[in-house]
Design an enzyme around this catalytic site. Structure first.
Site, PDB file in Angstrom:
ATOM      1  N   HIS A  49      -9.001 -10.424  -1.311  1.00 46.34           N
ATOM      2  CA  HIS A  49      -8.569 -10.028   0.951  1.00 46.34           C
ATOM      3  C   HIS A  49      -9.899 -11.185   1.080  1.00 46.34           C
ATOM      4  O   HIS A  49     -10.696 -10.551   1.400  1.00 46.34           O
ATOM      5  CB  HIS A  49      -8.961  -8.486   0.735  1.00 46.34           C
ATOM      6  CG  HIS A  49      -9.134  -8.519   2.754  1.00 46.34           C
ATOM      7  ND1 HIS A  49      -8.222  -7.826   3.050  1.00 46.34           N
ATOM      8  CD2 HIS A  49     -10.286  -8.844   3.312  1.00 46.34           C
ATOM      9  CE1 HIS A  49      -8.542  -7.945   3.890  1.00 46.34           C
ATOM     10  NE2 HIS A  49      -9.722  -8.026   4.343  1.00 46.34           N
ATOM     11  N   HIS A  69       0.689   3.476   8.266  1.00 51.63           N
ATOM     12  CA  HIS A  69      -0.099   4.504   9.146  1.00 51.63           C
ATOM     13  C   HIS A  69       1.325   4.910  10.504  1.00 51.63           C
ATOM     14  O   HIS A  69       2.236   4.803  10.830  1.00 51.63           O
ATOM     15  CB  HIS A  69      -0.378   3.349  10.116  1.00 51.63           C
ATOM     16  CG  HIS A  69      -2.129   2.713   9.042  1.00 51.63           C
ATOM     17  ND1 HIS A  69      -2.522   3.339   8.331  1.00 51.63           N
ATOM     18  CD2 HIS A  69      -1.869   1.369   9.692  1.00 51.63           C
ATOM     19  CE1 HIS A  69      -3.500   2.252   8.061  1.00 51.63           C
ATOM     20  NE2 HIS A  69      -2.738   0.760   7.944  1.00 51.63           N
ATOM     21  N   HIS A 109       0.772  -1.045  -0.142  1.00 45.40           N
ATOM     22  CA  HIS A 109       0.138  -0.319  -0.091  1.00 45.40           C
ATOM     23  C   HIS A 109       0.765   1.123  -0.033  1.00 45.40           C
ATOM     24  O   HIS A 109       1.829   1.487   1.427  1.00 45.40           O
ATOM     25  CB  HIS A 109      -0.657  -0.226   1.476  1.00 45.40           C
ATOM     26  CG  HIS A 109      -2.032  -0.827   1.167  1.00 45.40           C
ATOM     27  ND1 HIS A 109      -3.022  -1.044   0.849  1.00 45.40           N
ATOM     28  CD2 HIS A 109      -1.317  -2.367   1.876  1.00 45.40           C
ATOM     29  CE1 HIS A 109      -3.596  -2.183   0.845  1.00 45.40           C
ATOM     30  NE2 HIS A 109      -2.701  -3.425   1.426  1.00 45.40           N
ATOM     31  N   ASN A 126      -6.108   0.511  -2.910  1.00 42.36           N
ATOM     32  CA  ASN A 126      -7.652   1.841  -1.740  1.00 42.36           C
ATOM     33  C   ASN A 126      -6.191   3.296  -1.728  1.00 42.36           C
ATOM     34  O   ASN A 126      -6.522   2.992  -0.112  1.00 42.36           O
ATOM     35  CB  ASN A 126      -7.556   0.621  -0.514  1.00 42.36           C
ATOM     36  CG  ASN A 126      -6.224  -0.121   0.022  1.00 42.36           C
ATOM     37  OD1 ASN A 126      -5.327  -0.086  -0.651  1.00 42.36           O
ATOM     38  ND2 ASN A 126      -6.459   0.020   1.510  1.00 42.36           N
ATOM     39  N   ASP A 128       2.756  -7.230   2.275  1.00 44.31           N
ATOM     40  CA  ASP A 128       0.912  -6.391   2.578  1.00 44.31           C
ATOM     41  C   ASP A 128       1.834  -4.839   3.121  1.00 44.31           C
ATOM     42  O   ASP A 128       1.270  -5.179   4.263  1.00 44.31           O
ATOM     43  CB  ASP A 128      -0.142  -6.978   3.749  1.00 44.31           C
ATOM     44  CG  ASP A 128      -0.820  -6.326   4.235  1.00 44.31           C
ATOM     45  OD1 ASP A 128      -1.426  -5.018   3.271  1.00 44.31           O
ATOM     46  OD2 ASP A 128      -1.606  -6.938   5.198  1.00 44.31           O
TER      47      ASP A 128
HETATM   48 ZN   LIG Z   1      -5.923  -7.298   2.840  1.00 42.29          ZN
END
Ligand SMILES: [Zn+2]
Length: 436
Positions: free
Chosen positions: A181, A314, A64, A96, A310
């Site tokens: 997912h 954050h 991400h 996302n 993954d």
């Molecule tokens: Zn996921």
């Protein structure tokens, strides 16, 4: 410019090679691999010290990068810097973001940022559904033409069986894999940790393994129905491995990945050393020792096709809250190689060749992207590993913008010596004693 990597142990699973040979890089391509390649004038010769491993560039098929929209957590540039420091020459980034990557505009934006960063290759993954809302299919043809290599609603499951069926049919027309997912949201509810002893002890709401495996079984059935290709992301539960084994045995086109945190840690970490540590809150959650052993067995027996991180950055402030309220996820790009070498190879579970297979040709094959081998003529994406390097994980010096890792301070055996993307040296670890 030509660069000759001389005398190293080269492990290239795609070509069945594990031997001391030279690798000649000419511009952005692998030009020759073999013994005693003659040195032409103008070639930079890099002597590979004993103990280092030359392998195809590692590919992390699940990260991400948070840009656009959440640049306080990560940007494409900072994520790519973390990637190359972690030995990855390419990453595939999930859709996302804010806005969601469900159209060519966002895909092109990510690719433009990646070109500006000019470090790791970035392969965008487009959304399955518009806005990742689980209702209407996204325009998968448009995403493909803009440069997406796969589709996923990651962060969420593909919401319904009908949507998954359509996604498999539609993506299949473009030879794209649907990455899921897996999570039954009615079973997950508002759970925050693995359903079990640790969660019960701490009074946290649990998420059973079946929340994942029920969806994995659904996806396998739909892959069989449609002939489409499904990939199970961050598989965490023993029951899900059974789903993948069942599908593979029946010839369904199903693959899966596991993360280092799921094969290294268990939900005991919720209690000790720091109770309610939000750095061990991820989704799917850390599971118990039986699940961890099942994942290891899947890595050993070939059920698992890839290791992916993954990587979920954050900001400190977002994680510095009560466990229930903290976001799910940890960073992974800069710890994956050390954790894998230490816990999979040095533990004796698998060979270096198998590890490299899981981190380079495995993901390349699933995504259908170039790389994953040191074949002559292939892109000159090369990772040099230092399997015996003593590494102390240091969150504060990581390249990622976010420092949310449970591995800070861990001492591990194995690391990255250098990373080469398209013939360019983009990372060198001075501690590994390599002069590139
Ligand atoms: Zn996921």
């Amino acid at each position: 410019m030509k660069r000759l990597l001389k005398g190293g142990r080269v492990i290239d699973p795609a070509n069945g090679r594990d031997a001391h040979v030279d690798v000649l890089i000419d511009g952005d391509r692998i030009s020759r691999v073999g013994r005693d390649i003659p040195v032409e004038a103008g070639t930079r010769v890099v002597e590979i010290p004993a103990g280092l491993i030359v392998c195809p560039g590692l590919i992390d098929m699940h990260v991400h990068l948070r840009e656009p929209g959440q640049e306080h957590k990560e940007t494409v540039a900072s994520g790519c810097a973390a990637a190359v420091a972690g030995g990855f020459t390419a990453v595939a980034c999930m859709p996302n973001t804010v806005p969601v990557n469900d159209n060519a505009g966002v895909t092109e934006y990510v690719l433009k940022k990646a070109a500006e960063a000019n470090l790791a290759r970035v392969y965008p993954i487009g959304a399955v559904s518009r806005g990742q809302l689980g209702e209407q299919l996204a325009d998968i043809a448009e995403l493909r033409h803009a440069g997406c290599v796969a589709v996923s609603d990651d962060g969420h499951p593909v919401a319904t069986a009908l949507l998954m069926r359509r996604a498999l049919e539609y993506a299949g027309m473009f030879k794209m894999v649907v990455i899921d997912h897996c999570e039954d949201q009615t079973l997950k509810g508002d759970g925050v940790a693995n359903e079990g002893f640790a969660a019960t002890t701490l009074g946290l709401r649990g998420i059973p393994g079946e929340a994942e495996s029920i969806m994995a079984h659904r996806d396998v059935a739909l892959a069989e129905l449609t002939g489409g290709v499904v990939h199970i992301a961050h598989l965490s539960a023993r029951q899900s491995l059974d789903a993948v084994r069942y599908g593979k045995a029946r010839g369904a086109r199903v693959t899966c990945e596991v993360t280092p945190h799921h094969f290294v840690l268990t939900d005991d970490m919720l209690i000790s050393p720091r109770p309610y540590d939000t750095h061990v809150k991820m989704n799917p959650p850390l599971r118990d020792e039986i699940d961890r052993m099942a994942i290891l067995a899947g890595i050993v027996d070939g059920t698992v096709d890839a290791i992916a991180t993954d990587h979920a950055p954050h900001h400190y402030d977002e994680k510095d809250v009560e466990f229930d309220r903290a976001p799910f996820g940890i960073t992974g790009l800069e710890t994956a190689v050390s954790l894998s070498l230490d816990r999979l190879v040095h533990s004796g579970a698998i060979t270096l060749l198998r590890l490299i297979e899981l981190m380079a040709p495995g993901p390349a094959r699933i995504l259908g992207v170039p790389g994953g081998s040191l074949s002559e003529g292939a892109p000159a994406d090369v990772t040099i590993l230092a399997p015996d390097l003593r590494v102390t994980v240091s969150a504060s010096t990581m390249r990622s913008k976010s420092k949310n890792t449970p591995f800070d301070g861990w001492q591990l055996r194995g690391g990255v010596a250098a990373t080469v993307v398209a013939g360019r040296v983009v990372y060198v670890n001075d501690a590994a004693g390599l002069q590139m």
